[in-house]
Design a protein around this motif. Structure first.
Motif, PDB file in Angstrom:
ATOM      1  N   HIS A 166       0.825   3.649   2.101  1.00  0.00           N
ATOM      2  CA  HIS A 166       1.287   3.874   3.477  1.00  0.00           C
ATOM      3  C   HIS A 166       2.498   3.001   3.792  1.00  0.00           C
ATOM      4  O   HIS A 166       3.539   3.491   4.260  1.00  0.00           O
ATOM      5  CB  HIS A 166       0.157   3.581   4.455  1.00  0.00           C
ATOM      6  CG  HIS A 166       0.590   3.615   5.895  1.00  0.00           C
ATOM      7  ND1 HIS A 166       1.043   2.484   6.544  1.00  0.00           N
ATOM      8  CD2 HIS A 166       0.655   4.625   6.793  1.00  0.00           C
ATOM      9  CE1 HIS A 166       1.374   2.797   7.784  1.00  0.00           C
ATOM     10  NE2 HIS A 166       1.136   4.084   7.959  1.00  0.00           N
ATOM     11  N   ASP A 167       2.394   1.691   3.522  1.00  0.00           N
ATOM     12  CA  ASP A 167       3.490   0.783   3.847  1.00  0.00           C
ATOM     13  C   ASP A 167       4.722   1.069   3.005  1.00  0.00           C
ATOM     14  O   ASP A 167       5.863   0.930   3.479  1.00  0.00           O
ATOM     15  CB  ASP A 167       3.040  -0.665   3.649  1.00  0.00           C
ATOM     16  CG  ASP A 167       2.074  -1.129   4.727  1.00  0.00           C
ATOM     17  OD1 ASP A 167       1.823  -0.349   5.673  1.00  0.00           O
ATOM     18  OD2 ASP A 167       1.560  -2.255   4.627  1.00  0.00           O
TER      19      ASP A 167
ATOM     20  N   ASP B  21       4.863   8.321  -4.367  1.00  0.00           N
ATOM     21  CA  ASP B  21       3.802   7.566  -5.016  1.00  0.00           C
ATOM     22  C   ASP B  21       4.131   7.510  -6.501  1.00  0.00           C
ATOM     23  O   ASP B  21       4.981   8.255  -7.001  1.00  0.00           O
ATOM     24  CB  ASP B  21       2.443   8.218  -4.788  1.00  0.00           C
ATOM     25  CG  ASP B  21       1.280   7.234  -4.991  1.00  0.00           C
ATOM     26  OD1 ASP B  21       1.538   6.104  -5.439  1.00  0.00           O
ATOM     27  OD2 ASP B  21       0.129   7.609  -4.722  1.00  0.00           O
TER      28      ASP B  21
ATOM     29  N   SER C  69       0.847  -1.188   0.000  1.00  0.00           N
ATOM     30  CA  SER C  69       0.000   0.000   0.000  1.00  0.00           C
ATOM     31  C   SER C  69       0.890   1.248   0.000  1.00  0.00           C
ATOM     32  O   SER C  69       2.085   1.172   0.304  1.00  0.00           O
ATOM     33  CB  SER C  69      -0.898   0.017   1.242  1.00  0.00           C
ATOM     34  OG  SER C  69      -0.107   0.179   2.416  1.00  0.00           O
TER      35      SER C  69
END
Length: 618
Positions: A107-108, A126, A105
Motif C-alpha cells: 500500500h505505502d 508489486d 508495504s
C-alpha cells in the motif's frame, strides 16, 4: 564496487537497496559507531569497527529485532571483509526524500509511486517473486505517454530493474475500492489516484491533486539541497490558527475582533461546530469571500465533511490548505528553528553531525538527546511522505521535547507535547498566531508556551508573552461571544477598532516605548519562572539547550550572530565552538548549511495566545 555489479536479478537489487537504507538508519540511531557496508555472494555485511564483545552482542540482538528487514540477507560483523567488496553507497538528498530502498508495504509503496509523478495511470505495482520482475497492473489503456510516466515514477522511487506494464480487465462487479483513511487514528493521507477510483467529488479530487503538485514542487526545489525560501508574510495582517473542535469557551466572533483572518481547523465528519459558533455554511462562505477565514485540513481530506469543502471551494479554492501543502510550509519555516531536523541534509550528513556531537560529549546524560534526534530523523521522510502535516505529531519538535522530558524526569507528557507541538509548528508554517486548545478540560496553554519557548527567536523579543499583553487590551471590549461571526466581520470595523489593531500589531514588534519596556519586564519575570521550572534540567549539563539559553535568548545577551531558536542556538554553539576543527572540516557542507540556517534572522511569527478562559468573557 558499484551497485549494479553487486546485483543479480530483481530480488537481489531490492535486498541491496534495503541493506543500504538499513545502514543509513543504523548510523543515525548509533552515531558513535564506525560502519561500512560490504557484499559477498549476495550476503550484505555491515562491518562495525572497534566494538567490544558485550556491546556487539547487545547490538546484534537489537539489530535483528528492530532494524533488520524481513527476508533480507544482512548481518553485523566485526571482521572486516576485503576492501574490494565494499559497496559505494549513494549519498544524495533525492534518494532519501523518495525513500529509495525503504522496505515498505504494498500500500505505502503504491502511495509513493503515485506521488512521484502526476497523471500516473490508475493501477498498482508489486514485485513478482517467481519471475523476479516488477509488474504494474492497470485497468486503463496505456499509451506511450502513460508508459513513460510509470517508468519515470519507478526510477524516482528507486526501482532499478525493468518494469512490466500489464493492462487487465476490471472485475465484473466494478473497480475495487482502495483502502482509505476512515478516522483520525489512520494518519495516512488519501491520494488523488485513490480518490479517483471512487464515485466521489471532482472538487475534492482537484484539491488533493493540487496539494500533491505543491508537495512535488517543494521536494523538487529541495532535492539539490537548496534552502527553499519562506513565503513573505502579508504586511499588517493579524492571523491565528484555531481548532474549533477543541476550542473550549472561546468563540470565532471574539477572535474576529482581534485577528484579521482566522485559520480554522474544522471538526472531522461533522458540521456541529457551525451551530456552536452561530454560523451557517452560507455565512462561512461570506467570511471566506471577505478574506476573514481560511480552512486548514491537517488530516486526510476525505475525513472532513464533503459539503464543507465544496462550499468553501465554490467561493475560493485557495482558502483551503490541505495537509501536504501545510507540511511543506511547516518544514520551510521550521528549518531555521530546528535545522538539524528540517534542513535538506542527507542521512549521512546528519549522521556525521550526530557523530561529531557524540565525540565531544563525555556526559552520558547527553545520549538521550542524540537518541531522540536519531529516531526522529531515521523515520522523518517516510512519515512526511505518507502523512503530510500530521507527521509533525510523530517526528516534530513536540515529539522531540516529549522524549527529552521523559528521559529526564520520567514523567510522560509525550502525547501532550506531540499534539501541541504539531499544532504550534502548523501555526509557524502558516505564519500566524496559535490559539491553544482545550481537550475536555485540559488546557494546553502551558505546553504551548514550552514549545514556543524552544522555537522562539533569540534576536527579537518573542511574541507569545507580548501577545498576552495584547489580549489583555481586549478585556475592556464589550463581550461578543454570543454575536454572529459574520455580524462581527461586517460591522465591527470602526475607526477605534482599526486603531486598536494597529496598536496591538505595534505592541508585537515595536523596539521601544514605555509600554514595551513594561512588557519586556514582564517577559523577564515569565522567563525566570520558566527557569525555575527548568532547574531540574541542569544535570544534563546542556546549559545552552534549555536552562541557560532560555534567559540568554530573551535578554538578547548572546555574544554571537542572531540565532533562529533556542535549539538552533545550541547547535550553533556546538558546531562553532565545541567540535574540533579537524572534525568541522570533515562535515563540510553540512556544517555550513546548519550554521547558515541557525543564524538566519527574521521576525518570529508564532504567537501562543492566552487560554480561552482569558479570551472568553461570558
Amino acid at each position: 564496487m558499484s551497485t549494479t555489479d553487486a546485483t543479480s536479478g530483481g530480488l537481489q537489487a531490492v535486498h541491496l537497496q534495503w541493506a543500504m537504507r538499513t545502514i543509513k538508519k543504523l548510523r543515525l540511531l548509533h552515531p558513535e559507531l564506525q560502519l561500512a557496508l560490504y557484499r559477498i555472494h549476495y550476503e550484505n555485511i555491515i562491518h562495525i569497527a572497534e566494538c567490544e564483545d558485550s556491546k556487539f552482542a547487545e547490538l546484534k540482538t537489537w539489530f535483528n529485532k528492530n532494524l533488520k528487514p524481513v527476508t533480507c540477507n544482512i548481518k553485523l560483523s566485526r571482521i572486516s571483509p576485503p576492501i574490494e567488496n565494499q559497496i559505494n553507497e549513494p549519498d544524495d538528498y533525492e534518494s532519501d526524500v523518495w525513500l529509495k530502498g525503504e522496505p515498505l508495504s504494498v500500500h505505502d509503496f503504491n502511495v509513493l509511486l503515485s506521488l512521484a509523478e502526476p497523471n500516473l495511470p490508475r493501477g498498482s505495482i508489486d514485485f513478482d517473486n517467481q519471475r523476479q520482475v516488477w509488474i504494474f497492473r492497470t485497468f486503463s489503456l496505456v499509451d506511450t505517454t502513460a508508459t513513460e510516466t510509470v517508468l519515470r515514477a519507478a526510477v524516482k522511487i528507486g526501482i532499478t530493474e525493468p518494469v512490466e506494464i500489464v493492462t487487465i480487465d476490471p472485475p465484473s462487479q466494478g473497480l475495487p475500492s482502495p483502502q482509505l483513511p476512515t478516522d483520525r487514528s489512520d494518519l495516512t493521507l488519501i491520494t488523488s489516484n485513490q480518490y479517483a477510483m471512487q464515485a466521489a467529488s471532482s472538487t475534492l479530487r482537484s484539491l488533493i491533486h493540487q496539494d500533491e503538485d505543491d508537495w512535488r514542487s517543494f521536494l523538487t526545489s529541495r532535492q539539490n539541497q537548496l534552502i527553499v525560501p519562506e513565503e513573505p508574510l502579508p504586511l499588517h495582517n493579524f492571523s491565528c490558527l484555531y481548532d474549533v473542535e477543541n476550542c473550549g469557551d472561546s468563540r470565532l466572533s471574539e477572535l474576529l475582533t482581534i485577528y484579521d483572518c482566522v485559520n480554522i481547523i474544522p471538526e472531522l465528519s461533522s458540521l456541529d461546530w457551525l451551530t456552536k459558533h452561530r454560523l451557517s455554511l452560507t455565512d462561512l462562505q461570506e467570511l471566506i469571500r471577505l478574506n476573514r477565514v481560511k480552512i486548514i485540513l491537517p488530516y486526510s481530506a476525505n475525513l472532513y465533511p464533503q459539503s464543507l469543502i465544496d462550499a468553501m471551494a465554490e467561493v475560493d479554492p485557495q482558502s483551503i490548505i490541505l495537509s501536504r501543502s501545510l507540511a511543506a510550509k511547516s518544514i520551510i519555516r521550521g528549518q531555521k528553528k530546528e535545522p538539524l531536523l528540517y534542513a535538506p541534509l542527507t542521512s549521512d550528513q546528519r549522521a556525521a553531525v550526530l557523530q561529531a556531537i557524540s565525540k565531544i560529549s563525555n556526559n552520558v546524560r547527553a545520549q538521550p538527546l542524540l537518541k531522540s534526534y536519531g529516531q526522529l530523523i531515521s523515520r522523518q521522510h517516510d512519515v512526511f511522505m505518507m502523512r503530510g502535516a500530521t507527521a509533525s505529531l510523530n517526528v516534530g519538535v513536540g515529539a522531540h521535547l516529549g522524549e527529552m522530558f521523559f528521559n529526564l524526569t520520567k514523567k510522560d507528557a509525550r502525547l501532550e507535547l506531540m499534539t501541541c507541538g504539531a499544532a504550534v509548528e502548523w501555526a509557524q508554517g502558516l505564519g500566524v498566531s496559535y490559539i491553544p486548545r482545550d481537550f475536555g478540560g485540559f488546557d494546553e496553554t502551558h505546553n504551548s508556551q514550552i514549545v514556543a519557548s524552544y522555537l522562539g527567536k533569540t534576536r527579537f523579543v518573542p511574541r507569545d508573552p507580548v501577545a498576552n499583553r495584547m489580549h489583555s487590551v481586549t478585556d475592556g471590549l464589550l463581550s461578543l461571544s454570543e454575536a454572529s461571526p459574520l455580524d462581527v466581520a461586517l460591522n465591527f470595523n470602526s475607526t477605534q477598532i482599526t486603531r486598536f489593531r494597529n496598536v496591538a500589531s505595534q505592541l508585537m514588534v515595536a523596539p521601544a516605548g514605555a509600554d514595551i519596556i513594561a512588557a519586556v519586564d514582564q517577559i523577564n519575570a515569565d522567563v525566570k519562572a520558566f527557569e525555575r521550572r527548568a532547574e531540574r534540567l541542569a544535570p544534563w549539563r546542556l546549559e545552552s539547550l534549555f536552562t541557560g539559553m532560555v534567559s540568554t535568548a530573551i535578554t538578547q545577551s548572546l555574544e554571537m550572530a542572531p540565532v533562529a531558536s533556542i535549539g538552533a542556538a545550541w547547535l550553533y554553539d556546538v558546531l562553532s565552538h565545541q567540535i574540533p576543527t579537524r572534525v568541522q572540516d570533515e562535515l563540510g557542507d553540512a556544517k555550513n548549511m546548519l550554521l547558515g540556517l541557525a543564524t538566519g534572522s527574521s521576525i518570529d511569527t508564532v504567537v501562543v495566545s492566552r487560554s480561552r478562559r482569558a479570551i472568553s468573557r461570558n
